[in-house]
Design a protein around this motif. Sequence first.
Motif, mmCIF file in Angstrom:
data_model
loop_
_atom_site.group_PDB
_atom_site.id
_atom_site.type_symbol
_atom_site.label_atom_id
_atom_site.label_comp_id
_atom_site.label_asym_id
_atom_site.label_seq_id
_atom_site.Cartn_x
_atom_site.Cartn_y
_atom_site.Cartn_z
ATOM 1 N N TYR A 1 0.727 -1.173 -0.069
ATOM 2 C CA TYR A 1 0.397 0.048 -0.047
ATOM 3 C C TYR A 1 0.992 1.071 0.305
ATOM 4 C CZ TYR A 1 -3.480 3.263 1.806
ATOM 5 O OH TYR A 1 -4.357 4.965 1.429
ATOM 6 N N LEU A 2 2.243 1.236 0.750
ATOM 7 C CA LEU A 2 2.245 2.794 0.972
ATOM 8 C C LEU A 2 4.030 2.968 -0.437
ATOM 9 C CD1 LEU A 2 4.359 1.759 4.396
ATOM 10 C CD2 LEU A 2 2.681 3.298 4.448
ATOM 11 N N PRO A 3 3.275 4.050 -0.613
ATOM 12 C CA PRO A 3 4.425 4.557 -1.505
ATOM 13 C C PRO A 3 6.330 4.380 -1.661
ATOM 14 C CG PRO A 3 4.051 6.454 -0.722
ATOM 15 C CD PRO A 3 2.980 5.612 0.534
ATOM 16 N N GLU A 4 7.155 4.539 -2.889
ATOM 17 C CA GLU A 4 8.142 4.889 -2.260
ATOM 18 C C GLU A 4 9.009 5.938 -1.701
ATOM 19 O OE1 GLU A 4 11.499 3.425 -2.422
ATOM 20 O OE2 GLU A 4 11.272 2.494 -4.011
ATOM 21 N N SER A 5 10.140 6.313 -1.388
ATOM 22 C CA SER A 5 10.416 6.917 -0.514
ATOM 23 C C SER A 5 10.905 8.445 -1.402
ATOM 24 C CB SER A 5 11.501 7.000 -0.282
ATOM 25 O OG SER A 5 12.413 7.563 0.487
ATOM 26 N N PRO A 6 10.128 9.244 -0.745
ATOM 27 C CA PRO A 6 10.147 11.311 -2.186
ATOM 28 C C PRO A 6 11.735 11.236 -2.017
ATOM 29 C CG PRO A 6 9.329 11.162 -0.140
ATOM 30 C CD PRO A 6 9.551 9.427 0.103
ATOM 31 N N ARG A 7 12.478 10.241 -0.963
ATOM 32 C CA ARG A 7 13.892 10.677 -1.414
ATOM 33 C C ARG A 7 14.948 10.171 -1.968
ATOM 34 N NH1 ARG A 7 15.368 14.640 2.721
ATOM 35 N NH2 ARG A 7 14.510 15.077 4.392
ATOM 36 N N TYR A 8 14.221 9.227 -2.492
ATOM 37 C CA TYR A 8 14.538 7.947 -3.150
ATOM 38 C C TYR A 8 13.903 8.861 -4.907
ATOM 39 C CZ TYR A 8 15.505 4.382 -6.042
ATOM 40 O OH TYR A 8 16.281 3.056 -6.892
ATOM 41 N N TYR A 9 13.118 8.989 -4.740
ATOM 42 C CA TYR A 9 13.011 9.209 -5.683
ATOM 43 C C TYR A 9 13.334 10.602 -6.246
ATOM 44 C CZ TYR A 9 8.744 6.740 -6.948
ATOM 45 O OH TYR A 9 7.869 6.071 -6.742
ATOM 46 N N CYS A 10 13.943 11.819 -5.592
ATOM 47 C CA CYS A 10 14.684 13.128 -5.535
ATOM 48 C C CYS A 10 16.010 12.621 -5.542
ATOM 49 C CB CYS A 10 14.932 13.421 -4.105
ATOM 50 S SG CYS A 10 13.446 14.821 -4.064
ATOM 51 N N VAL A 11 16.508 11.341 -5.692
ATOM 52 C CA VAL A 11 18.463 11.599 -5.656
ATOM 53 C C VAL A 11 18.259 10.895 -6.998
ATOM 54 C CG1 VAL A 11 19.000 11.693 -3.329
ATOM 55 C CG2 VAL A 11 18.079 8.766 -4.549
ATOM 56 N N ARG A 12 16.927 10.121 -7.619
ATOM 57 C CA ARG A 12 17.268 10.231 -8.920
ATOM 58 C C ARG A 12 16.717 11.021 -9.511
ATOM 59 N NH1 ARG A 12 17.418 4.333 -10.118
ATOM 60 N NH2 ARG A 12 15.669 4.161 -11.526
ATOM 61 N N GLY A 13 16.723 12.020 -9.587
ATOM 62 C CA GLY A 13 15.828 13.453 -10.480
ATOM 63 C C GLY A 13 14.228 12.769 -10.847
ATOM 64 N N GLU A 14 13.421 11.484 -9.700
ATOM 65 C CA GLU A 14 12.389 12.106 -10.211
ATOM 66 C C GLU A 14 11.599 13.115 -9.326
ATOM 67 O OE1 GLU A 14 11.449 8.067 -11.971
ATOM 68 O OE2 GLU A 14 13.143 7.925 -10.426
ATOM 69 N N GLN A 15 11.513 14.595 -10.051
ATOM 70 C CA GLN A 15 10.940 14.994 -8.977
ATOM 71 C C GLN A 15 9.413 15.004 -8.948
ATOM 72 O OE1 GLN A 15 12.089 19.191 -9.653
ATOM 73 N NE2 GLN A 15 13.638 18.360 -10.479
ATOM 74 N N ASP A 16 8.665 14.790 -9.803
ATOM 75 C CA ASP A 16 7.242 14.365 -10.243
ATOM 76 C C ASP A 16 6.228 12.914 -9.339
ATOM 77 O OD1 ASP A 16 6.885 16.695 -11.998
ATOM 78 O OD2 ASP A 16 6.968 15.530 -13.392
ATOM 79 N N LYS A 17 6.998 12.270 -9.024
ATOM 80 C CA LYS A 17 7.058 10.459 -8.679
ATOM 81 C C LYS A 17 7.529 11.244 -6.959
ATOM 82 C CE LYS A 17 8.047 7.383 -12.005
ATOM 83 N NZ LYS A 17 8.748 6.146 -12.785
ATOM 84 N N ALA A 18 8.476 12.037 -6.637
ATOM 85 C CA ALA A 18 8.471 12.694 -5.405
ATOM 86 C C ALA A 18 7.354 13.480 -4.643
ATOM 87 C CB ALA A 18 9.825 13.471 -5.418
ATOM 88 N N MET A 19 6.290 14.626 -5.533
ATOM 89 C CA MET A 19 5.808 15.017 -4.742
ATOM 90 C C MET A 19 4.744 14.578 -5.172
ATOM 91 S SD MET A 19 5.280 18.379 -4.051
ATOM 92 C CE MET A 19 4.274 18.339 -2.859
ATOM 93 N N ALA A 20 4.387 13.183 -5.500
ATOM 94 C CA ALA A 20 3.426 12.602 -5.418
ATOM 95 C C ALA A 20 3.501 11.304 -4.466
ATOM 96 C CB ALA A 20 2.668 11.205 -6.914
ATOM 97 N N ALA A 21 4.250 11.062 -4.196
ATOM 98 C CA ALA A 21 4.499 10.477 -3.091
ATOM 99 C C ALA A 21 4.199 11.164 -1.514
ATOM 100 C CB ALA A 21 6.220 9.352 -2.775
ATOM 101 N N VAL A 22 4.780 12.033 -1.142
ATOM 102 C CA VAL A 22 4.228 13.795 -0.438
ATOM 103 C C VAL A 22 2.732 13.655 -0.234
ATOM 104 C CG1 VAL A 22 5.267 15.756 0.193
ATOM 105 C CG2 VAL A 22 7.171 14.114 -0.543
ATOM 106 N N ARG A 23 2.575 14.091 -1.543
ATOM 107 C CA ARG A 23 0.712 14.936 -1.292
ATOM 108 C C ARG A 23 0.508 12.988 -0.701
ATOM 109 N NH1 ARG A 23 0.550 18.932 -3.905
ATOM 110 N NH2 ARG A 23 1.978 20.011 -5.256
ATOM 111 N N PHE A 24 0.358 11.991 -1.906
ATOM 112 C CA PHE A 24 -0.610 11.083 -1.339
ATOM 113 C C PHE A 24 -0.003 10.241 0.591
ATOM 114 C CE2 PHE A 24 -0.143 6.410 0.106
ATOM 115 C CZ PHE A 24 -1.413 5.633 0.281
ATOM 116 N N MET A 25 1.046 10.585 1.591
ATOM 117 C CA MET A 25 1.552 11.049 2.651
ATOM 118 C C MET A 25 0.523 12.006 3.288
ATOM 119 S SD MET A 25 3.359 7.206 3.859
ATOM 120 C CE MET A 25 3.350 7.644 4.636
ATOM 121 N N ALA A 26 0.547 13.098 2.559
ATOM 122 C CA ALA A 26 0.137 14.446 3.273
ATOM 123 C C ALA A 26 -1.933 13.556 3.275
ATOM 124 C CB ALA A 26 0.202 15.115 2.247
#
Length: 359
Positions: free
Chosen positions: A102-127
Amino acid sequence: AIGMIGTALTSAVASNKWVFLALRAMVGGSVGVNIVVSSCYAVEFAQSSYRIVGMAVFILCGYFGLFAVNSLAWAILATAGWRWFIIILTAPGILAVLLALYLPESPRYYCVRGEQDKAMAAVRFMARLNKTDIPADVRMVCHEDQDTGSYRELFARRHLRSTIGLSIIYSTNIFAEFGIVLFLPLYFSSNLCGVEEEIPKHTCTTLSQSDLLDLSLASLSTIIGSIVALISAHFIGRLYPIRVTTFLQALFSGLLFICLSKTATVWQATFVRFFIAANNAFIWIMMPETYPTSIRSTAVGTLNATAKIGGILGTGSVFLFFYIDPKINIGLFFGCALFGVIGALIFNKKTKEVDLTET
């Protein structure tokens, strides 16, 4: 998580000891992966001021689980049998599988891979899970790191001292922890203290309900030790408290040489396990805070692997030396604790409220 639950349940119906050992080895491998990933995950979703909360939940759940295992062994093992004992212990792990799906991937992991949109989507999901709204126009700017998972970076000069210090503390700590877990049941079933100490005989025996209760009470000290460490880490920091607890672990490990009675040794071992748990709590807080996201899982995995080698050596040393002279094992526990003090002095990085700067 799926591998851990599947192999654990299958081991409960193993047809012989070799199948059982193979399946439990698979369980151990799955647990090792889950511990590394979960600790990094708990840190990477929290801002620095609240990071200790995520790690507190992670650490306390582990030690509550250890206490539950020993308590259930005392309560049901003799009547339910070992197969149902394993099934009952494994059942709560089904929740872990559901959460993992159920849980999303870590947004920080997405960040270091340069996937900003996925990182923001993970943060919004947890929010949304936390009933918090993030304005639609908020964007995340990430610092991409192409050197993700690099061992060269892990052992680079800026991380080398931290890596060596944490490796020494953690591996010696787990050596003592795993060793004492095996040492105590053997001690309970042997006549080691008295006017004339006897070298224990290598025989197959069953632990009594009283022995199982003693093990359960001894494991309760690990919960208290981790709580004390978490409070200290929050109000004082990590560096100086772990130097104190490693020293006290060495002191009480040395006191195990003084064998007055079974009750006295149980209390001495309880204090040793208290300080071991405190050290583990500090280590699990400091490890993810010490390294950047690009190498965090690599670092935590490597340090956890070195610690488990210590655990193998700790249990192996009990098997090799207990029936020669148990004091050899006590000497090894004491020696490892002294090395842990050295590791705590080598490690010199203050990580309290350090920023994990990927955004």
